[in-house]
Design a protein around this motif. Structure first.
Motif, PDB file in Angstrom:
ATOM      1  N   LEU A   1       0.832  -1.191   0.000  1.00  0.00           N
ATOM      2  CA  LEU A   1       0.000   0.000   0.000  1.00  0.00           C
ATOM      3  C   LEU A   1       0.876   1.254   0.000  1.00  0.00           C
ATOM      4  CD1 LEU A   1      -3.044   0.895   0.340  1.00  0.00           C
ATOM      5  CD2 LEU A   1      -2.460   1.252   2.721  1.00  0.00           C
ATOM      6  N   PRO A   2       0.655   2.164  -0.944  1.00  0.00           N
ATOM      7  CA  PRO A   2       1.429   3.410  -0.953  1.00  0.00           C
ATOM      8  C   PRO A   2       0.942   4.325   0.184  1.00  0.00           C
ATOM      9  CG  PRO A   2      -0.151   3.380  -2.761  1.00  0.00           C
ATOM     10  CD  PRO A   2      -0.244   2.055  -2.065  1.00  0.00           C
ATOM     11  N   ARG A   3       1.698   4.383   1.253  1.00  0.00           N
ATOM     12  CA  ARG A   3       1.255   5.069   2.473  1.00  0.00           C
ATOM     13  C   ARG A   3       1.038   6.566   2.286  1.00  0.00           C
ATOM     14  NH1 ARG A   3       3.704   1.879   7.537  1.00  0.00           N
ATOM     15  NH2 ARG A   3       3.298  -0.180   6.686  1.00  0.00           N
ATOM     16  N   LEU A   4       1.989   7.247   1.670  1.00  0.00           N
ATOM     17  CA  LEU A   4       1.829   8.692   1.473  1.00  0.00           C
ATOM     18  C   LEU A   4       0.628   8.974   0.574  1.00  0.00           C
ATOM     19  CD1 LEU A   4       2.775  11.585   1.902  1.00  0.00           C
ATOM     20  CD2 LEU A   4       4.319  11.288  -0.039  1.00  0.00           C
ATOM     21  N   GLN A   5       0.477   8.187  -0.468  1.00  0.00           N
ATOM     22  CA  GLN A   5      -0.649   8.356  -1.380  1.00  0.00           C
ATOM     23  C   GLN A   5      -1.968   8.128  -0.639  1.00  0.00           C
ATOM     24  OE1 GLN A   5      -1.337   5.459  -4.619  1.00  0.00           O
ATOM     25  NE2 GLN A   5      -0.777   7.157  -5.980  1.00  0.00           N
ATOM     26  N   THR A   6      -1.992   7.179   0.277  1.00  0.00           N
ATOM     27  CA  THR A   6      -3.195   6.904   1.059  1.00  0.00           C
ATOM     28  C   THR A   6      -3.519   8.076   1.980  1.00  0.00           C
ATOM     29  OG1 THR A   6      -2.760   4.534   0.963  1.00  0.00           O
ATOM     30  CG2 THR A   6      -4.244   5.292   2.695  1.00  0.00           C
ATOM     31  N   LEU A   7      -2.519   8.591   2.679  1.00  0.00           N
ATOM     32  CA  LEU A   7      -2.753   9.748   3.554  1.00  0.00           C
ATOM     33  C   LEU A   7      -3.207  10.965   2.761  1.00  0.00           C
ATOM     34  CD1 LEU A   7       0.210   9.466   6.073  1.00  0.00           C
ATOM     35  CD2 LEU A   7      -2.214   9.004   6.488  1.00  0.00           C
ATOM     36  N   LEU A   8      -2.596  11.173   1.598  1.00  0.00           N
ATOM     37  CA  LEU A   8      -3.013  12.294   0.753  1.00  0.00           C
ATOM     38  C   LEU A   8      -4.447  12.107   0.263  1.00  0.00           C
ATOM     39  CD1 LEU A   8       0.243  12.943  -1.305  1.00  0.00           C
ATOM     40  CD2 LEU A   8      -0.750  14.403   0.473  1.00  0.00           C
ATOM     41  N   GLY A   9      -4.832  10.880  -0.051  1.00  0.00           N
ATOM     42  CA  GLY A   9      -6.204  10.604  -0.468  1.00  0.00           C
ATOM     43  C   GLY A   9      -7.203  10.918   0.634  1.00  0.00           C
TER      44      GLY A   9
END
Length: 182
Positions: free
Chosen positions: A137-145
């Protein structure tokens, strides 16, 4: 905007939109300039499935800002994120660009049913588990989402309109879930 408020300005919506656009731009550029298949561009690809975690997180953020009560842990996190993102967006629009940042909050918030809250609570646990334990899971991408969803969920525009069917779907799943477990 004060920290306890559930309102969003044009600056916050702009910041949320910038996040979405930059994630899409990065996804597009990572896939290379020309090819759409693996191997065509040196190993990168523009597989749309790579965006699923981001859009799942975006939907989660939209529901989080609508569902979170002010006295809950999720409510505190959501309101702090909304306040911070809205402040950044307002500063960018007003002092970075020279524009204004009027209120852009939707007139009537969408509310979840008791079963909808149960389904959302399960979704929140899944998101936390995926974030903590998933190696792919792309963590930064998830938080940004999630942040983009929080900023866009209260808007009057397209993302705000998406909140209605999203909340309705979660409420429908919640009605089914409540019927199964009771």
């Amino acid at each position: 905007m004060n920290l306890g408020s559930t309102a969003v300005s044009l600056g916050g919506i702009t910041f949320g939109t910038i996040i979405v656009v930059l994630v899409l731009l990065r996804w597009h550029k990572k896939g290379g300039g020309g090819g759409g298949k693996k191997g065509d561009d040196g190993g990168g690809s523009r597989d749309w499935k790579q965006l699923l975690p981001f859009f799942g997180a975006l939907c989660f953020g939209i529901l989080a800002v609508l569902a979170a009560g002010p006295a809950s842990a999720l409510g505190l996190i959501t309101r702090f994120s909304l306040w911070g993102g809205d402040s950044i967006g307002t500063l960018y629009l007003v002092y970075g660009i020279g524009g204004t940042s009027p209120d852009a909050t939707r007139a009537a918030p969408v509310i979840l049913s008791p079963g909808g809250y149960a389904v959302f609570a399960i979704w929140a646990a899944v998101m936390i588990g995926l974030y903590l334990w998933s190696k792919k899971l792309p963590r930064l991408q998830t938080l940004l989402g999630i942040l983009a969803g929080i900023l866009l969920g209260l808007s009057q525009g397209i993302a705000g309109m998406a909140a209605v069917p999203l909340a309705s779907a979660v409420n429908a799943a919640g009605s089914w879930y409540a019927g199964v477990v009771q």
